[in-house]
Design an enzyme around this catalytic site. Structure first.
Site, mmCIF file in Angstrom:
data_model
loop_
_atom_site.group_PDB
_atom_site.id
_atom_site.type_symbol
_atom_site.label_atom_id
_atom_site.label_comp_id
_atom_site.label_asym_id
_atom_site.label_seq_id
_atom_site.Cartn_x
_atom_site.Cartn_y
_atom_site.Cartn_z
ATOM 1 N N TYR A 231 41.312 56.218 40.957
ATOM 2 C CA TYR A 231 41.715 55.616 42.234
ATOM 3 C C TYR A 231 41.946 54.134 41.998
ATOM 4 O O TYR A 231 41.094 53.449 41.414
ATOM 5 C CB TYR A 231 40.594 55.808 43.261
ATOM 6 N N LYS B 47 35.498 43.625 43.471
ATOM 7 C CA LYS B 47 34.059 43.900 43.627
ATOM 8 C C LYS B 47 33.166 42.768 43.117
ATOM 9 O O LYS B 47 33.015 41.768 43.789
ATOM 10 C CB LYS B 47 33.727 45.241 42.970
ATOM 11 N N ASP C 60 42.228 48.941 35.100
ATOM 12 C CA ASP C 60 41.695 48.694 36.431
ATOM 13 C C ASP C 60 40.184 48.537 36.267
ATOM 14 O O ASP C 60 39.444 49.526 36.210
ATOM 15 C CB ASP C 60 42.043 49.869 37.354
HETATM 16 N N1 HOZ Z 1 36.696 52.231 45.541
HETATM 17 C C1 HOZ Z 1 35.644 52.317 46.505
HETATM 18 C C2 HOZ Z 1 35.083 53.694 46.523
HETATM 19 N N2 HOZ Z 1 34.996 54.235 45.252
HETATM 20 C C3 HOZ Z 1 36.115 51.854 47.811
HETATM 21 C C4 HOZ Z 1 35.184 52.103 48.902
HETATM 22 C C5 HOZ Z 1 35.897 52.502 50.119
HETATM 23 O O1 HOZ Z 1 36.915 53.193 50.002
HETATM 24 O O2 HOZ Z 1 35.438 52.108 51.169
#
Ligand code: HOZ
Length: 430
Positions: free
Chosen positions: A144, A267, A239
């Protein structure tokens, strides 16, 4: 546990926000639960609106490597806010922050700050396409990279949690150039690149997959991507929104000794405030406007509060490199404990972990790609999640997410977590 105030807030929230939340995976739908509403947090703990305390393993989905409300970070943000919250004019803080990133991340010589990981990956792809003059991109199933259109294909995190292949609203023309391949399968990457490699602008990858649970790269997978990109003149994008400053002060690229062309950060870099960044070699980054003509901009980019929080966080990580070996020890301790209680309960739980990020899959391991992940028992995870919540342990409300350990988690927290997991699993399987 009484959670009446949370439930009342959720009722109100659902009337005014889609699903009552501002990001789908928080909603608890995947585990058949309503979300708790957080009132405050400190160190490794959060308290909900009803005053219940939880040991937190979500840590804001990764940023809080130093735990909640770390005194240095709070002090930095307070200090910055007293001088104004945003100028839209360059500041010393941006320079200090950029210098820290350049010093700490092996492949970065220049960096551009944005406001989120999504912005970072979206901008990195535009840069790769602009630099190479090519359109196609390769990504991996279950990885993702935020919610920008061309990356929202067979993605992990909320997309995997909701069980949907992509999203309505993304025109098919936009994803025509996105090639999706299985994670950890170097042979398939080579085969596809042998066919279309000269049309590929970039391969984008999470060096440790952290949005379909946690999946470490197979030996040579990252190195193989590096080599194939070099062979066909494509750019390699790591990423590192999750792994950056988490696995090592230089991120996964330091941990695995593979250098990407472009790195995306988010993050931890913001210490809990909204920050993203993308960076790389001088030759590539010099093509970003205004030095070059590949455009990207942002009113709040390099925001002084966010920079102050980031500088405080990165400075601690830089000055105390022993943090990483301590986190590794804590991670190994939790992993061992979870394995033992699962074995005692007679349930197949595959714990996969790299440093302070990990995941307990309810299924047979090793889990190497998204097809393996999909075989896991998500209903069982949901029951486990609810049991843990009642024990005062807050895990991600989805099988497809990671747990994170911070410097604030104590051995006592870890012991309480392991004991709680033992009780919950024993109850589920008695
Ligand atoms: N990439 C985060 C979850 N793995 C984002 C958190 C969210 O989507 O709120």
């Amino acid at each position: 546990m009484d959670r009446r105030k949370s439930y009342e807030l959720y009722g109100r929230a659902c009337k005014v926000m889609p699903g009552g939340v501002n990001s789908p995976v928080r909603s608890g739908r995947a585990v058949g639960a309503e979300p708790i509403f957080v009132a405050n947090a400190s160190g490794a703990h959060i308290w909900d609106e009803d005053g219940n305390r939880y040991i937190d393993y979500v840590c804001s989905w990764g940023p809080l490597i130093l735990g909640h409300a770390h005194p240095e970070v709070v002090k930095a943000v307070k200090g910055a806010s007293e001088k104004g919250t945003s100028y839209g004019i360059p500041t010393r803080l941006e320079v200090q922050m950029a210098e820290l990133v350049v010093e700490m991340v092996p492949s970065i010589e220049m960096v551009r700050f944005v406001n989120s990981g999504t912005e970072a990956t979206m901008s990195a792809l535009r840069l790769a396409r602009g630099v190479t003059g090519r359109s196609k991109i390769v990504k991996f199933t279950g990885c993702y990279h935020g919610h920008s259109d061309c990356l929202l294909v067979e993605a992990g995190s909320g997309i995997a949690t909701l069980g949907i292949p992509g999203s309505p609203g993304v025109p098919k023309e936009v994803v025509l150039h996105t090639i999706t391949l299985p994670y950890n399968d170097g042979a398939v990457v080579e085969k596809v690149m042998d066919e279309v490699g000269r049309e590929v602008a970039a391969i984008i990858v999470e060096p440790v997959a952290g949005n379909m649970g946690v999946i470490p790269p197979e030996p040579d997978f990252l190195e193989g991507l590096r080599n194939i990109c070099d062979k066909y003149g494509a750019l390699l994008i790591f990423d590192e929104v999750i792994t950056g400053f988490r696995l090592a002060s230089g991120g996964a690229q330091e941990f695995y000794s593979v250098k990407p062309d472009i790195t995306c950060l988010g993050k931890i870099i913001g210490g809990g405030l909204p920050v993203g960044a993308y960076g790389g070699g001088r030759d590539i980054m010099a093509q970003v406007a205004p030095e070059g003509n590949i455009y990207q901009a942002g009113t709040l980019s390099g925001n002084p509060l966010a920079m102050a929080a980031g500088i405080a966080t990165l400075s601690i990580l830089k000055e105390k490199p022993e943090i990483y070996s301590e986190l590794e020890k804590k991670g190994a301790y939790l992993e061992r404990g979870l394995r033992e209680v699962a074995k005692h309960a007679g349930v197949e739980v595959t714990v996969q972990r790299v440093g302070s990020m990990g995941c307990g899959f309810f299924g047979k391991g090793p889990i190497k790609n998204f097809d393996d992940v999909k075989k896991c028992d998500t209903e069982l995870y949901a029951r486990f999640w609810k049991g843990m919540l009642d024990e005062g342990v807050y895990l991600a409300p989805s099988q497809f997410e990671a747990f994170f350990i911070s410097t604030a988690h104590t051995v006592e927290d870890l012991d309480r977590t392991i004991e709680a997991a033992g009780r919950v699993l024993d109850k589920l399987f008695s």
